[in-house]
Structure formats: C-alpha cells, structure tokens
Design a protein around this motif. Sequence first.
Motif, PDB file in Angstrom:
ATOM      1  N   LYS A  43       0.833  -1.214   0.000  1.00 52.18           N
ATOM      2  CA  LYS A  43       0.000   0.000   0.000  1.00 52.18           C
ATOM      3  C   LYS A  43       0.862   1.257   0.000  1.00 52.18           C
ATOM      4  N   TYR A  44       0.299   2.336  -0.538  1.00 54.04           N
ATOM      5  CA  TYR A  44       0.944   3.645  -0.425  1.00 54.04           C
ATOM      6  C   TYR A  44       0.415   4.300   0.853  1.00 54.04           C
ATOM      7  N   GLY A  45       1.325   4.510   1.797  1.00 56.07           N
ATOM      8  CA  GLY A  45       0.927   5.189   3.040  1.00 56.07           C
ATOM      9  C   GLY A  45       1.530   6.577   3.086  1.00 56.07           C
ATOM     10  N   CYS A  46       2.827   6.649   3.399  1.00 53.83           N
ATOM     11  CA  CYS A  46       3.502   7.945   3.549  1.00 53.83           C
ATOM     12  C   CYS A  46       4.361   8.299   2.343  1.00 53.83           C
ATOM     13  N   GLY A  47       4.847   7.293   1.621  1.00 60.04           N
ATOM     14  CA  GLY A  47       5.758   7.561   0.505  1.00 60.04           C
ATOM     15  C   GLY A  47       7.120   8.040   0.964  1.00 60.04           C
ATOM     16  N   GLY A  49       9.046   6.160   3.475  1.00 60.34           N
ATOM     17  CA  GLY A  49       9.779   5.099   4.176  1.00 60.34           C
ATOM     18  C   GLY A  49       9.485   5.037   5.658  1.00 60.34           C
ATOM     19  N   GLU A  50       8.418   5.653   6.113  1.00 62.77           N
ATOM     20  CA  GLU A  50       8.192   5.726   7.560  1.00 62.77           C
ATOM     21  C   GLU A  50       7.067   4.850   8.102  1.00 62.77           C
ATOM     22  N   CYS A  51       6.095   4.483   7.269  1.00 66.00           N
ATOM     23  CA  CYS A  51       4.925   3.786   7.830  1.00 66.00           C
ATOM     24  C   CYS A  51       4.981   2.263   7.655  1.00 66.00           C
ATOM     25  N   GLY A  52       5.646   1.787   6.621  1.00 66.45           N
ATOM     26  CA  GLY A  52       5.775   0.345   6.405  1.00 66.45           C
ATOM     27  C   GLY A  52       4.634  -0.285   5.623  1.00 66.45           C
ATOM     28  N   ALA A  53       3.645   0.506   5.214  1.00 66.77           N
ATOM     29  CA  ALA A  53       2.497  -0.073   4.496  1.00 66.77           C
ATOM     30  C   ALA A  53       2.897  -0.678   3.149  1.00 66.77           C
ATOM     31  N   CYS A  54       4.014  -0.220   2.604  1.00 65.69           N
ATOM     32  CA  CYS A  54       4.431  -0.648   1.254  1.00 65.69           C
ATOM     33  C   CYS A  54       5.422  -1.798   1.281  1.00 65.69           C
ATOM     34  N   ARG A  64      11.009  -1.370   2.158  1.00 69.10           N
ATOM     35  CA  ARG A  64       9.938  -0.412   1.821  1.00 69.10           C
ATOM     36  C   ARG A  64      10.006  -0.072   0.339  1.00 69.10           C
ATOM     37  N   CYS A  66       8.392   1.907  -1.452  1.00 69.54           N
ATOM     38  CA  CYS A  66       8.228   3.315  -1.872  1.00 69.54           C
ATOM     39  C   CYS A  66       9.571   4.020  -1.976  1.00 69.54           C
TER      40      CYS A  66
HETATM   41 FE1  FES Z   1       5.048   4.475   4.048  1.00 67.63          FE
HETATM   42 FE2  FES Z   1       6.426   3.240   2.077  1.00 67.63          FE
HETATM   43  S1  FES Z   1       4.449   4.102   1.983  1.00 67.63           S
HETATM   44  S2  FES Z   1       6.942   3.410   4.187  1.00 67.63           S
END
Ligand code: FES
Length: 176
Positions: A43-47, A49-54, A64, A66
């Motif tokens: 998933k795209y979360g923060c773009g 490298g901070e949230c880990g969704a990707c 990550r 993104c």
């Molecule tokens: Fe948040 Fe990649 S989208 S770490």
Amino acid sequence: MTKMSVPSLFSLKVNGRNVVVEADPKAPLLYILRNDLALNGPKYGCGLGECGACCILIDGRAVRSCMIPIAAIAKREITTLEGLGDEEHLHPVQQAFIEESGAQCGYCLNGMIISAVALLDRNPDPQETDIREALRHNLCRCGTHIEILAAVRKAVVLSKAASSASAHSVVPETQA
Ligand code: FES
C-alpha cells in the motif's frame, strides 16, 4: 518535483514470475508493482519510508518499496503479499492474522504480515522482544497492536506445525 528520466526496460522476478516493464528508472518499485503489475498488496501510506504499508520482500528481507527506484533492484527476488499464499493455501502468518483478527481498517496489514514473514524466516522461534522489534517501524493508526502481536505469536505456532508436518511427510528414498 522529481525530474523524469527516459523510460527503460527492466526485467524483474516477482512472485516467481519473470516480467518486463518499461519505466522511468527513478520510479519507486511500489508504483510499478501497483500500477503496472496490478499487485495491490503493498500500500501507499507515507511515501517516505516511515509507515511500512508498502513493505515487500526482496531476497527474503522486508523492505519499503516506496523508497526503492526500480533501477536498483535488477536480478533480485521480489515477493509481495500476493506471493505468500493463495486462498486455499494461506501462508501461516496470513492464517494467524485471520484467526487472531489482527486488523481493523487493514491498511497496515500488508506491512505487518511481510515484516512478520521476514522475521520468522530468519528466526523461527522469536521471543516477544524480537517480535516487537521486528514490527517496531510498522505503523498502525487503529491501535490494533495487541491483536497484531497475538497474531505473530500464533504464526510462530502455526509455522512450526507446518514445518513439522512437511518434515514428517517426506518419504525416505528406500521406501519410495
Ligand atoms: Fe510508508 Fe512506504 S508508503 S513506508
């Protein structure tokens, strides 16, 4: 705004399949997976490298997507959530997250599962501190942390049971 480069062809191995995509060399791998290959597990979360969704696995390590330009990953083995299992044969980590209801909105789930798979691949018998450390940088805004931790503990049990079952199903050559 990032300046676009001339598109190039890239050969990738994704979920065991060889694919060729044409892309800007600087394009984040996340965009290629989602937009070109229709793999929407990451998933795209923060773009940032901070949230880990990707998160995806590259050569078995959770990374990550993104933050990785497509030009940086030639000849590496990429596994996304879709490559872990299917509806009939779920990966033990996927099964454990279902059994422990380790999701609320589910947006972080891809990153949580991928990070847990990477953890269990390198350490099949993690302690509580190892689990917390492995998931420390995956963010969940719903506050489902208790269920997520329970899911990873359950995944440890299911993974061990799966390994033991497959070890017992190996027929010695002399009996084959
Ligand atoms: Fe948040 Fe990649 S989208 S770490």
